[in-house]
Design an enzyme around this catalytic site. Structure first.
Site, PDB file in Angstrom:
ATOM      1  N   THR A  48      49.721  42.260  42.254  1.00 16.88           N
ATOM      2  CA  THR A  48      50.117  43.178  43.289  1.00 16.88           C
ATOM      3  C   THR A  48      51.411  43.072  44.005  1.00 16.88           C
ATOM      4  O   THR A  48      52.189  42.469  43.300  1.00 16.88           O
ATOM      5  CB  THR A  48      48.901  43.000  44.413  1.00 16.88           C
ATOM      6  OG1 THR A  48      49.323  41.914  45.296  1.00 16.88           O
ATOM      7  CG2 THR A  48      47.574  42.740  43.791  1.00 16.88           C
ATOM      8  N   CYS A  49      51.584  44.029  44.846  1.00 21.63           N
ATOM      9  CA  CYS A  49      52.936  43.905  45.731  1.00 21.63           C
ATOM     10  C   CYS A  49      52.965  42.744  46.238  1.00 21.63           C
ATOM     11  O   CYS A  49      54.299  42.248  46.544  1.00 21.63           O
ATOM     12  CB  CYS A  49      53.030  45.070  46.481  1.00 21.63           C
ATOM     13  SG  CYS A  49      51.800  45.232  47.976  1.00 21.63           S
TER      14      CYS A  49
ATOM     15  N   ARG B 143      51.356  39.645  45.445  1.00 22.48           N
ATOM     16  CA  ARG B 143      51.106  38.245  44.784  1.00 22.48           C
ATOM     17  C   ARG B 143      51.083  38.630  43.242  1.00 22.48           C
ATOM     18  O   ARG B 143      50.742  39.571  42.899  1.00 22.48           O
ATOM     19  CB  ARG B 143      49.733  37.818  45.441  1.00 22.48           C
ATOM     20  CG  ARG B 143      48.628  38.645  45.101  1.00 22.48           C
ATOM     21  CD  ARG B 143      47.374  38.012  45.628  1.00 22.48           C
ATOM     22  NE  ARG B 143      47.423  38.039  47.321  1.00 22.48           N
ATOM     23  CZ  ARG B 143      47.309  36.983  47.696  1.00 22.48           C
ATOM     24  NH1 ARG B 143      47.311  35.814  47.234  1.00 22.48           N
ATOM     25  NH2 ARG B 143      47.350  37.243  49.269  1.00 22.48           N
TER      26      ARG B 143
ATOM     27  N   HIS C 128      40.140  29.768  47.196  1.00 27.66           N
ATOM     28  CA  HIS C 128      41.080  30.490  47.301  1.00 27.66           C
ATOM     29  C   HIS C 128      40.908  32.116  47.041  1.00 27.66           C
ATOM     30  O   HIS C 128      41.465  32.958  47.503  1.00 27.66           O
ATOM     31  CB  HIS C 128      42.499  30.051  46.386  1.00 27.66           C
ATOM     32  CG  HIS C 128      43.681  30.908  46.347  1.00 27.66           C
ATOM     33  ND1 HIS C 128      44.581  30.787  47.338  1.00 27.66           N
ATOM     34  CD2 HIS C 128      44.238  31.879  45.290  1.00 27.66           C
ATOM     35  CE1 HIS C 128      45.694  31.936  46.906  1.00 27.66           C
ATOM     36  NE2 HIS C 128      45.043  32.329  45.731  1.00 27.66           N
TER      37      HIS C 128
ATOM     38  N   GLY D  24      54.986  58.151  43.886  1.00 27.64           N
ATOM     39  CA  GLY D  24      53.924  57.431  43.101  1.00 27.64           C
ATOM     40  C   GLY D  24      52.622  58.280  43.665  1.00 27.64           C
ATOM     41  O   GLY D  24      52.517  59.143  44.297  1.00 27.64           O
ATOM     42  N   ALA D  25      51.450  58.120  42.951  1.00 23.27           N
ATOM     43  CA  ALA D  25      49.986  58.426  43.295  1.00 23.27           C
ATOM     44  C   ALA D  25      49.071  57.720  43.037  1.00 23.27           C
ATOM     45  O   ALA D  25      47.930  58.029  42.962  1.00 23.27           O
ATOM     46  CB  ALA D  25      50.030  59.827  42.574  1.00 23.27           C
TER      47      ALA D  25
END
Length: 427
Positions: free
Chosen positions: A49-50, A52, A98, A188-189
């Site tokens: 993801t942005c 991690r 975690h 983006g979408a």
């Protein structure tokens, strides 16, 4: 079997490192297959993801963090020595803990944000489709989803959801006191841009344009939020009218450069542009920040808003952490139960073999005309003797060898406490 979580996140690594190890959608299948083959893992899920990039792995034997780390670095053209200082690792129950904390939003930049759970479910589903997950990761992820659902139900950590998208819009409101006079260009979408669009609409944005590589997707989203839809090729032209630019695509390289922004500023007569680049890898070249009329922010710059969110949700986080711990204990208990499964199966197979053998013998006796009562009594006696022969003999040998701890275990296994009490009373 051993579990491992290895990766980097917004706490352990700066953006320039995170974007180097981000997995693009186009290479995810290759990465999942290669990751198992090259690292010795038997099961693998990749979460990217942005904020991690994390690998969740199951091994048939001992955990091999080094092999996995070397593969991660090599896949992205990096040296492990350069990446290692930013990586963390969690083994077995720590890996379960975690993953659950990540799913609950307890490890997110925005405490309690709900988006991450959907991203975990997507990553898990992608690995399932490629058959690179088995029983161990299935159990680990099922446990995570169960606990996170409980957290969302029993705590208010997700009340009034705040996300990176919300933080970006909040920052926009600080720059522009009235969004009803501002024009926004969203690039983006995906899910993040969809959230941005909805937040902007709720805050009364004057005009909104959505640019995306797949026009059908941007057209669909634009129709939902009252925006215009254009292709990525139209970005340079759309910049001229844009006061706010928020970008979040899955492009492997920057799609908006300094030259295009400079040209737009000239046509705008240097009217400032506020930009937020949420993507990892970044969509907007870092050099754009050098332009005097541009205010460029990245995900790491949203921390002030994020900290405000953390303070408001901290009390709920305490309750959520307690539920995480209960979930980890439950997972551990189930793992202990699973370890007995093979023995239970073997015991049942052994008993069934004896049952089949004795049943066939009894049927033959009945077929030759023996009295049913006699055959049934013989069957019951023979079954009892054969089922108890090995345990009885082994108990005697263990006792003779001084292994006194076996006796109370046998009492527990066969629930003999009541019978031993009766024997004592009758003595």
């Amino acid at each position: 079997m051993s579990l491992l979580a290895l990766g980097v996140n917004h706490n352990s690594a700066p953006l320039e490192i995170r974007e180097k190890v981000a997995f693009t959608e186009s290479r995810l299948e290759e990465a999942l297959r290669e990751g198992c083959a090259r690292s010795g893992a038997s099961e693998l899920v990749i979460l990217s993801t942005c904020n991690r990039t994390e690998l969740f792995v199951a091994y048939d034997g001992d955990v091999d963090c080094v092999a996995l780390g070397h593969w991660l670095a090599r896949f992205h053209g990096l040296a492990w020595d350069d990446l290692a200082p930013y990586c963390y690792q969690h083994v077995d129950l720590e890996a379960v803990r975690h993953l659950t904390r990540v799913g609950a939003g307890l490890d997110s930049m925005v405490l309690g944000e709900p988006q991450i759970l959907g991203q975990i479910k997507t990553a898990y589903a992608q690995a399932q489709q490629l058959n690179v997950v088995g029983s161990q990761l299935n159990q680990m992820f099922d446990s995570c989803f169960t606990v996170v659902k409980q957290i969302r139900t029993e705590t208010a950590i997700g009340a009034n959801p705040v996300s990176v998208a919300f933080a970006a819009v909040s920052l926009s409101k600080r720059i522009f006191s009235r969004l009803d006079r501002s024009n926004a260009l969203l690039i983006g979408a995906g899910e993040t841009i969809e959230l941005v669009a909805r937040h902007l609409r709720e805050n009364g944005i004057a005009n909104m344009t959505i640019a995306n590589r797949t026009l059908s997707r941007s057209e669909s989203l634009a129709a939902e939020v009252g925006a215009r839809s254009v292709s990525l090729d139209a970005i340079a032209e759309e910049l001229v009218a844009a006061d706010i630019v928020i970008s979040s695509t899955a492009a492997p390289i920057a799609i908006l450069g300094k030259g295009a922004v400079e040209a737009a500023l000239r046509r705008r007569k240097h009217k400032p542009i506020f930009m937020v680049d949420i993507a990892v890898p970044r969509d907007i070249e870092p050099q754009v920040a050098e332009l005097s009329d541009v205010y460029l922010y990245t995900v790491d710059d949203l921390k002030e808003i994020v900290e405000e969110n953390k303070r408001s949700r901290q009390s709920e986080a305490v309750s959520a952490e307690q539920l995480v711990e209960q979930g980890v204990l439950s997972f551990e208990q189930k793992q202990r139960e699973y370890r007995a499964v093979d023995t239970v199966k073997a015991l049942r197979s052994h008993a069934d073999d004896i049952r089949q053998s004795e049943l066939q013998r009894a049927l033959k006796l009945l077929a030759r005309g023996d009295q049913p009562e006699v055959v049934l009594e013989s069957l019951a006696r023979s079954l009892t003797n054969k089922l108890l022969h090995a345990p009885s003999a082994n108990l005697k040998r263990a006792s003779a060898a001084g292994r006194d701890e076996v006796i109370p275990l046998a009492d527990e296994l066969f629930a003999l406490g009541e019978y031993k009490s009766l024997d004592s009373e009758n003595t």
